[in-house]
Design a protein around this motif. Structure first.
Motif, short mmCIF file in Angstrom:
data_model
loop_
_atom_site.label_atom_id
_atom_site.label_comp_id
_atom_site.label_asym_id
_atom_site.label_seq_id
_atom_site.Cartn_x
_atom_site.Cartn_y
_atom_site.Cartn_z
N SER A 124 88.18 149.34 34.64
CA SER A 124 89.54 149.61 34.17
C SER A 124 90.26 148.40 33.59
O SER A 124 91.38 148.56 33.08
N THR A 125 89.66 147.20 33.63
CA THR A 125 90.29 146.11 32.90
C THR A 125 90.21 146.37 31.39
O THR A 125 90.90 145.69 30.61
N THR A 126 89.41 147.35 30.98
CA THR A 126 89.41 147.83 29.60
C THR A 126 90.83 148.16 29.14
O THR A 126 91.18 148.00 27.96
N LYS A 437 95.35 143.49 36.32
CA LYS A 437 94.72 144.79 36.19
C LYS A 437 93.39 144.75 36.92
O LYS A 437 92.59 143.83 36.73
N THR A 438 93.17 145.74 37.75
CA THR A 438 91.93 145.82 38.50
C THR A 438 90.98 146.81 37.83
O THR A 438 91.37 147.59 36.96
N GLY A 439 89.72 146.79 38.25
CA GLY A 439 88.74 147.74 37.74
C GLY A 439 87.65 147.97 38.77
O GLY A 439 87.15 147.01 39.35
N THR A 440 87.32 149.23 38.99
CA THR A 440 86.30 149.56 39.99
C THR A 440 85.49 150.77 39.54
O THR A 440 86.04 151.81 39.19
N VAL A 444 80.54 148.01 40.32
CA VAL A 444 81.30 147.18 39.39
C VAL A 444 82.69 146.93 39.97
O VAL A 444 83.39 147.87 40.34
N HIS A 445 83.07 145.65 40.05
CA HIS A 445 84.41 145.28 40.49
C HIS A 445 84.95 144.21 39.54
O HIS A 445 84.22 143.28 39.17
N ALA A 446 86.22 144.35 39.17
CA ALA A 446 86.79 143.43 38.19
C ALA A 446 88.27 143.22 38.47
O ALA A 446 88.94 144.07 39.07
N ILE A 447 88.78 142.09 38.00
CA ILE A 447 90.21 141.82 38.04
C ILE A 447 90.53 140.87 36.90
O ILE A 447 89.76 139.95 36.61
N PRO A 477 88.36 142.06 48.31
CA PRO A 477 88.97 140.88 48.93
C PRO A 477 88.46 139.57 48.34
O PRO A 477 89.22 138.60 48.23
N GLU A 478 87.19 139.52 47.94
CA GLU A 478 86.67 138.30 47.36
C GLU A 478 87.32 138.02 46.00
O GLU A 478 87.63 136.86 45.67
N LEU A 479 87.53 139.05 45.20
CA LEU A 479 88.23 138.87 43.94
C LEU A 479 89.68 138.41 44.19
O LEU A 479 90.20 137.55 43.47
#
Length: 492
Positions: A124-126, A437-440, A444-447, A477-479
């Motif tokens: 979703s960081t798209t 913005k987060t993304g999952t 896949v995990h993103a920020i 949590p790591e992000l």
């Protein structure tokens, strides 16, 4: 992955008390303050009771002007950022593919890069790319109009979907300030005069389909966080807009559901609703009130219209709660602005092209949808930080309007329940000063967002992890730890 070499120059050509003070971090560079919610009074004219600019009453308002992040604040060094972040990127929770870009938002200098130009699934960081593209293409004041025109026979009306996902049936809609079918029905009845409505034709031909992207996971249209995408829908296709929880049930055919709701407001049964197209004259016919007496309209004459909130608010809706349906609708607005088909393919091509027109590397954006639900999407971390830096520096002023929608750590949107953990991996220092913005997706995990350092310097960052072990609950949590580390260090 750890060990990225940070180049010295830019690549290629009580918690509540704290939040009340630093709520939404510094988002201004060189003395330019970013405001929230943002639209000027001229964009929000009309009935005060239905103002599209009304702030959600469930979210306490932030200060009217965010604290400034001056260009004179001490800047981190690449060596300092590397020393701070490298130990965090060895976490097994993030898997073996972690691509990262950290940039000084004032100067554009790269502070940490590893895999920064690697095409990566952005999830979703798209939506950051979609937000920039639609703000550039349509402008922050643009509104999407839903119209009704006269049909071929007396009493026949055609409701034309223009891609407004926020359209509501009545005052209990999901999105604040949305256009409403009940008000549209009132206009239509007045325009028809003594002619009784007999049929509702639903014209959703603006979106040619398909209604789902081929690379979406199979449960997306029915799982509550997405829907089939049609040009006419109400409340993002939600069946019960009064349910303010997450994962609401969606209509399988949102256009038909909207047509039935409109027919009911006109006093017609469901059997009076058909799928069809508006008369050819509908594209140019003037409004009935200006062209004819009630009840005398020719086919295609406009009988009424309602409009969405301004684009700045639609972008806010998309980003704050990661609204996938709104994202797909906004990507199609980019396509329409460029005379491309308002389909998944047309929208993706248009957004990619708009990236290039903004002076950003178009080759680093290869999209299949506007929401990030598709696993076929590829974006580089450096493109995300490019977008954020351009918005913060205001070289394209309209892009700054993506900031009001970015969730604030431990405060709003998809970050409301993050950055408030305690213990060894505490991330409370990021609360209120990380906006991202987060993304999952599964695996896949993103920020990606902006953060103010302890010295007051504004940084843009993007971290995309594409091979997170299945069932790994510690990736988020790591992000958060990575963003928090940037917030609490001077990194010099």
């Amino acid at each position: 992955m750890p060990g990225g070499v940070p180049p010295t120059g830019r690549r290629r050509g009580g918690l509540l008390g704290v939040l009340a003070t630093v709520l939404v971090l510094a988002l201004a560079v060189a003395g330019v303050a970013v405001l929230r919610p943002g639209p000027v009074d001229g964009w929000l004219g009309g009935d005060d009771s239905a103002s599209p600019g009304a702030v959600d009453p469930t979210e306490p308002p932030p200060p009217p002007v965010l604290a400034a992040a001056g260009a004179n604040a001490p800047a981190p060094t690449p060596e300092g950022v590397r020393a701070a972040l490298s130990p965090l990127l060895t976490s097994s929770a993030l898997g073996k593919e972690v691509n990262i870009s950290v940039v000084d938002a004032v100067t554009g200098q790269a502070l940490y890069q590893n895999g920064q130009d690697t095409p990566t699934i952005p999830a979703s960081t798209t939506k950051l790319v979609t937000a920039a593209a639609v703000l550039a293409a349509r402008g922050p004041a643009y509104r999407i109009a839903t119209r009704v025109v006269a049909g071929a026979s007396p009493g026949e009306v055609v409701i034309i979907g223009a891609g407004d996902p926020t359209l509501a049936v009545n005052g209990t809609g999901w999105y604040p300030g949305a256009g409403r079918l009940d008000r549209l029905a009132t206009q239509v009845k007045k325009a028809l005069g003594g002619t009784a409505p007999t049929k509702v034709v639903v014209d959703g031909s603006l979106f040619p389909g398909p209604v789902v992207e081929p690379d979406w996971d199979s449960d997306i249209p029915t799982g509550g966080f997405g829907a089939v995408i049609t040009a006419l829908m109400t409340d993002g296709a939600r069946k019960d807009p009064e349910d303010k929880g997450k994962g609401q049930e969606r209509y399988a055919k949102p256009d038909e559901a909207a047509g039935r709701a409109f027919a009911k407001l006109l006093g017609l049964p469901n059997s009076a609703v058909v799928i069809g197209k508006a008369p050819a004259a509908a594209a140019t016919a003037p409004a009935a009130a200006a062209s004819a007496s009630p009840g005398t309209q020719s086919a295609g004459t406009e009988l009424g219209r309602v409009e969405s909130p301004p684009m700045i608010r639609l972008v806010e809706f998309m980003l704050r709660e990661s609204d996938n349906v709104v994202a797909e609708a906004l990507a199609r607005q980019v396509a329409l602005s460029r005379d491309k088909p308002a389909s998944f393919v047309g929208a993706a091509e248009a957004v990619d092209e708009m990236v290039g027109e903004l002076g950003l590397p178009a080759a680093e954006s290869a999209l299949a949808d506007g929401s990030g639900l598709s696993r076929a999407n590829r974006v580089t971390p450096s493109l995300l930080t490019d977008v954020l830096t351009m918005a913060a520096k205001r070289t394209r002023p309209e892009l700054a309007d993506l900031f009001p929608g970015l969730p604030v750590a431990a405060w709003s949107g998809t970050l409301s329940d993050r950055f408030d953990r305690s213990g060894e991996k505490a991330t409370t220092a990021g609360a209120g000063v990380v906006r991202a913005k987060t993304g999952t997706l599964s695996g896949v995990h993103a920020i990606s967002g902006v953060v103010t350092t302890a010295d007051g310097r504004l940084l843009a960052f993007a971290v995309l992890a594409n091979k997170v072990p299945v069932g790994q609950d510690e990736a988020q949590p790591e992000l958060d730890r990575i963003a928090t580390t940037l917030a609490r260090c001077g990194c010099r």
